[in-house]
Design a protein around this motif. Structure first.
Motif, PDB file in Angstrom:
ATOM      1  N   UNK A 383       0.876  -1.170   0.000  1.00 55.25           N
ATOM      2  CA  UNK A 383       0.000   0.000   0.000  1.00 55.25           C
ATOM      3  C   UNK A 383       0.914   1.220   0.000  1.00 55.25           C
ATOM      4  N   UNK A 384       0.801   2.038  -1.047  1.00 57.41           N
ATOM      5  CA  UNK A 384       1.751   3.133  -1.233  1.00 57.41           C
ATOM      6  C   UNK A 384       3.189   2.616  -1.232  1.00 57.41           C
ATOM      7  N   UNK A 385       3.351   1.434  -1.806  1.00 56.47           N
ATOM      8  CA  UNK A 385       4.635   0.747  -1.991  1.00 56.47           C
ATOM      9  C   UNK A 385       5.196   0.121  -0.710  1.00 56.47           C
ATOM     10  N   UNK A 386       4.665   0.457   0.438  1.00 54.69           N
ATOM     11  CA  UNK A 386       5.083  -0.180   1.684  1.00 54.69           C
ATOM     12  C   UNK A 386       4.308  -1.478   1.848  1.00 54.69           C
ATOM     13  N   UNK A 387       4.940  -2.466   2.477  1.00 55.86           N
ATOM     14  CA  UNK A 387       4.311  -3.781   2.622  1.00 55.86           C
ATOM     15  C   UNK A 387       3.757  -3.923   4.026  1.00 55.86           C
ATOM     16  N   UNK A 388       2.482  -4.333   4.072  1.00 55.39           N
ATOM     17  CA  UNK A 388       1.751  -4.456   5.320  1.00 55.39           C
ATOM     18  C   UNK A 388       1.183  -5.869   5.449  1.00 55.39           C
ATOM     19  N   UNK A 434      12.661  -2.601   6.493  1.00 57.04           N
ATOM     20  CA  UNK A 434      11.226  -2.606   6.210  1.00 57.04           C
ATOM     21  C   UNK A 434      10.996  -3.123   4.790  1.00 57.04           C
ATOM     22  N   UNK A 435       9.903  -3.880   4.604  1.00 57.44           N
ATOM     23  CA  UNK A 435       9.578  -4.408   3.282  1.00 57.44           C
ATOM     24  C   UNK A 435       8.810  -3.378   2.473  1.00 57.44           C
ATOM     25  N   UNK A 436       9.100  -3.353   1.172  1.00 59.08           N
ATOM     26  CA  UNK A 436       8.388  -2.481   0.253  1.00 59.08           C
ATOM     27  C   UNK A 436       8.545  -3.053  -1.154  1.00 59.08           C
TER      28      UNK A 436
END
Length: 455
Positions: A383-388, A434-436
């Motif tokens: 979401x917005x390139x960040x991984x959740x 952080x994953x992205x």
């Protein structure tokens, strides 16, 4: 974790079975490896003082069986075990020995060990406790080997002789009736955790020197008590290490020394490799090269046949989950924390945060989606390139955000990378842990975007 080193220092300051085989078993054609172990995790949520089993084709990367749950549980004594050991008996089956100790209490005296038999690793039978001595001391970390000069097995273990910590030995033909104990290795300083490997008729003993905290290897031409001479320099990775494992490859041309670390983190294995067991040249193995079972502690390794491996897998089953190991930070694994995807060092709490079900892609069955094991129904998505980590809301957008396509590793083709389904110019990678998803254009980015799918 309070180490046995501390407990031992404090203490010192205060201070039915197989018949006898007529001849050695016929040569085995070994093509794989078995590992036995128990489990601990930082906050004790994954502790298991029971027998666990894993298999490996290369002796380095391990697949835990039975979903990393026990394959046998002690029912007598303390009701728990540590330090399990496995060896092939002369009749072709296996014997499993283990310390009779449940938990992390290291000041208990115990004269017994746990013993099982196994014909082929599909069952562990004949459970019994076997008494080794009558002294007011422990019986830790049993290891065993066949001594042809005696036509008996030697069972070597850690104990205190009233002066210091040494290795003792008992001899047996059946792992039921034991001879009286006698000193086996007492170099004049405190030692712990012996492991004996017999190779080309020479006996190699790996042990921990409690005075300097290093691992060493000694050798003997006979394997007899008090016949070993240390010939290696001290080895250690991490701050606190014990429980050496000496293992030979099935080819007999490569040798590994594993050590179990308890500091700065508990339940971390480190390893060395050598092509000359009789030499003093051990190279540190990069953690990219090996992956121990999750939460495994004080293990033992034994070569097995392909049929034994296949039978064990058929009986106990492969894991229904995977882990993702970082290529350029191989001590870190993909996990979720506070609903965000990241890579963190192993071990971590809770351990299940790093376990994933790799299911057919939600938007394209040819792809893959990562479903959390401990939060089923929640998936890694961008979401917005960040991984959740989010719950699947059933929308097309969610399905596309949570779908990736596995490709050859961008930094190493034998590993894996994951291309975004709906942003095919971007790949899953870590940045500041952080994953992205990002476009990949540099060597650093390619390494960040490469993972090993393991267990």
């Amino acid at each position: 974790m309070t180490s046995r080193r501390l407990m031992l220092t404090t203490a010192l300051a205060a201070a039915a079975a197989a018949a006898i085989p007529a001849a050695p078993a016929s040569a085995q054609t070994n093509a794989a490896y078995a590992m036995v172990y128990f489990k601990e995790s930082p906050n004790q949520t994954d502790d298991s003082y029971a027998l666990h089993l894993a298999v490996s084709d290369d002796g380095l990367n391990w697949t835990p069986l039975n979903q990393n749950r026990p394959v046998a549980v002690p029912t007598a004594g303390t009701g728990g075990l540590r330090d399990p050991f496995i060896m092939r008996k002369q009749n072709g089956g296996f014997a499993v020995l283990a310390t009779d100790l449940k938990g992390r209490i290291f000041n208990q005296n115990n004269q017994y060990i746990h013993v099982w038999d196994s014909a082929d690793l599909t069952a562990f039978t004949g459970y019994r406790r076997v008494r080794l001595h009558e002294m007011a001391t422990h019986s830790w970390a049993p290891t065993a080997f066949w001594d042809p000069s005696r036509n008996q097995y030697a069972v070597v273990y850690s104990a205190n002789n009233g002066t210091r910590d040494v290795l003792l030995v008992n001899y047996t033909s059946d792992f039921v009736t034991m001879s009286a104990p006698q000193p086996y290795f007492d170099p004049g300083f405190n030692v712990l955790d012996g492991d004996v490997l017999v190779h080309n008729g020479v006996y190699y003993l790996a042990y921990k020197n409690l005075n300097d905290q290093n691992l060493y290897i000694a050798r003997s031409s006979t394997g007899a008590p008090n016949s070993f001479t240390t010939f290696t320099s001290g080895l250690r990775q991490g701050q606190g290490m014990e429980a050496p494992i000496l293992a030979a490859s099935t080819s007999g041309r490569t040798f590994w020394l594993w050590g179990d670390s308890y500091s700065p983190a508990n339940a971390v294995f480190y390893a060395w490799q050598s092509t000359d067991l009789a030499g003093n040249a051990w190279s540190v193995l990069d953690q990219r090269a090996y992956t121990a079972p999750m939460s495994a502690k004080h293990a033992a390794i034994e070569p097995i046949t392909a049929a034994e491996r296949d039978g064990a897998v058929s009986r106990w089953g492969l894991p229904q989950w995977n882990r993702l190991k970082s290529y350029n930070f191989p001590d870190r694994y993909v996990r979720h924390a506070n609903s965000l995807g990241r890579i963190d060092p192993f071990p971590m709490e809770p351990p299940a945060d790093q376990q994933w079900r790799l299911v057919p892609g939600l938007a394209d069955a040819a792809g893959v989606s990562f479903e959390s094991v401990n939060y089923p129904g929640r998936f890694l998505r961008h979401a917005n390139y960040a991984v959740r980590l989010d719950a699947n809301d059933g929308s097309s957008r969610f399905a596309q955000d949570a779908t990736f396509h596995r490709v050859a590793g961008l930094a190493d083709g034998s590993w894996a990378s994951f291309r975004s389904h709906n942003f095919p110019d971007r790949h899953l990678r870590h940045y500041d842990y952080a994953l992205r998803i990002d476009p990949i254009g540099t060597a650093t980015a390619r390494a960040d975007a490469t993972f090993r799918v393991t267990y």
